[in-house]
Write a protein that holds these residues in place. Structure first.
Motif: not given
Length: 440
Positions: A149-158
């Motif tokens: 992912t290029t996005e912050n996992p804290s915001f985008e993943l369960n």
């Protein structure tokens, strides 16, 4: 299997050896983890990936990093390094049916003694329900999940998925790593038609993205340029790279945070840089202005009352002139805020006063400061004994304005900077008059 998946019968590096006419970035794809450039903190002997490979056992993980930093290559090579079957899915093109098929085949291969590494590119694009669908298969060990992912996992993943996967951060490639990557390309294709200064400019234009750098280099090779280009000619030949910036993603919040902190730290140069990063990447100027207005009250307040005036004037000027002329007014406001004396006394006072109001919100003010528009209200004492400050010495009565059940509080404490120094002196003077009149 469809093109969305790797061929289960072949090792990942061998399953799709690039053709001779494949793009340069594909032909330079690393063949071993040692060849991955710029991520030695993960792939080296002491790195998380290096240790897992040495132990011969992988745990599920999420590879988080900017574009062109080697996330897909790293996942392929991980499967090779530990002898796992490699299956790749893109969350952009795949749906529930593709996931079910992948899990069913992984179950079947597990029965034959072959473990599966399931690589999910752009994993953040799966919705929460789809992400939950991974959990039972990860828990049972049907697959070892490697998400990219290029996005912050804290915001985008369960949270449930994150608790079962290790987040590994890939760094954007620095100039040294990009230069090394470019040198590999030149070993394959020959020297680039660039002066040394133009070469450095090309590397800088990549903004940490190795794939972008190699694509630009390939454009130069294909053009068959006879004489080496300088920086100016290179800029004219190649399209300018658009800054990576998603207005609803983490990059947006990172830059606005950097702008706010630079302003608070009284660094006008850094503040201008981050503001320019936002505006040149397409941020809405009125959003930047709203943040500046907020900053004027939160971090300057009465230390310089003109701060808020400057920001609102900049908003009016921008709305009147539009872009690009009006952006100079935003720059002026930014510089004013960065160079103004700082105080968060108003911000602290607001928090304290709001908290106190919630705790004591039912207390009546003292009767002497209540209006008495009816005879009954006058009869019961409303307004009785009120001191009209304009008629008092010094224009100050020193009356008590607090509810009888509540001790006077101090919410606002001006700092010894800017205009608030004068405000502080005034408050201290009134406090002295109040004490003198009480003592008298």
């Amino acid at each position: 299997m469809s093109d969305l998946f790797g061929d289960a019968s072949l090792p990942s590096a061998a399953q799709d050896e690039p053709r001779e006419d494949a793009p340069l970035a594909d032909r330079l794809r690393p063949r071993t983890l040692d060849e991955v450039i710029g991520q030695e903190h993960l792939t080296g002997p002491e790195g998380a990936i290096g240790r897992m490979v040495a132990a011969g056992k992988l745990s599920s993980m999420v590879l988080w990093g900017p574009p062109g930093t080697g996330k897909t290559s790293t996942a392929r090579l991980l499967a090779d390094a530990v002898g796992m079957r490699f299956v790749s899915i893109s969350a952009v093109f795949s749906g529930v049916a593709d996931l079910k098929k992948a899990f069913a085949e992984a179950d079947k291969m597990a029965g034959a003694g072959q473990k599966t590494l399931l690589f999910v590119d752009e994993i953040h694009r799966f919705n929460r329900a789809q992400q939950d669908g991974f959990l039972p298969f990860v828990e049972r060990g049907t697959v070892t999940l490697v998400g990219a992912t290029t996005e912050n996992p804290s915001f985008e993943l369960n949270a449930a998925l994150l608790s079962r996967a290790q987040v590994l951060i890939l760094h954007r490639l620095d100039a040294e790593a990009l230069a090394k990557l470019l040198a590999r390309g030149e070993e394959l294709e020959g020297s680039l038609p660039l002066t040394e200064d133009a070469r450095e400019a090309l590397i800088a234009s990549a903004d940490g993205d190795g794939r972008f750098l190699l694509n630009q280099a390939e454009t130069l090779y294909n053009a068959k340029i006879a004489e080496p280009l300088g920086p100016v000619e290179l800029g004219q030949f190649l399209q300018r790279r658009v800054a990576v910036y998603d207005k609803d993603r983490e990059g947006h919040y990172n830059l606005i945070s950097a702008l706010h902190k630079s302003l608070r730290g009284s660094d006008p140069q850094a503040a201008l840089y981050y503001m320019a990063r936002m505006l040149t990447a397409g941020e809405e100027p009125l959003y930047v202005l709203r943040r500046l207005v907020r900053f004027a009250s939160e971090d300057i307040g009465l230390a310089d009352p003109q701060a808020l005036v400057q920001c609102l004037a900049a908003k009016d000027a921008y709305e009147f002139l539009g872009s690009p002329e009006g952006e100079l007014a935003i720059v002026q406001a930014c510089l004013f805020l960065a160079t103004a004396p700082k105080s968060n006394a108003a911000y602290v006072a607001q928090k304290a006063a709001f908290r106190s109001a919630k705790e004591t919100g039912s207390l009546m003010p003292p009767q002497n400061i209540l209006n008495a528009p009816t005879k009954l209200m006058k009869d019961i004492g409303y307004g009785k004994g009120y001191s009209y400050d304009h008629e008092a010495d010094e224009g100050f009565s020193g009356d008590n304005y607090w509810p009888e059940e509540m001790e006077p509080q101090t919410f606002y404490t001006p700092v010894e900077r800017g205009f608030e120094r004068k405000v502080r002196e005034r408050i201290a003077y009134w406090d002295k008059l109040r004490r003198d009149r009480t003592d008298g």
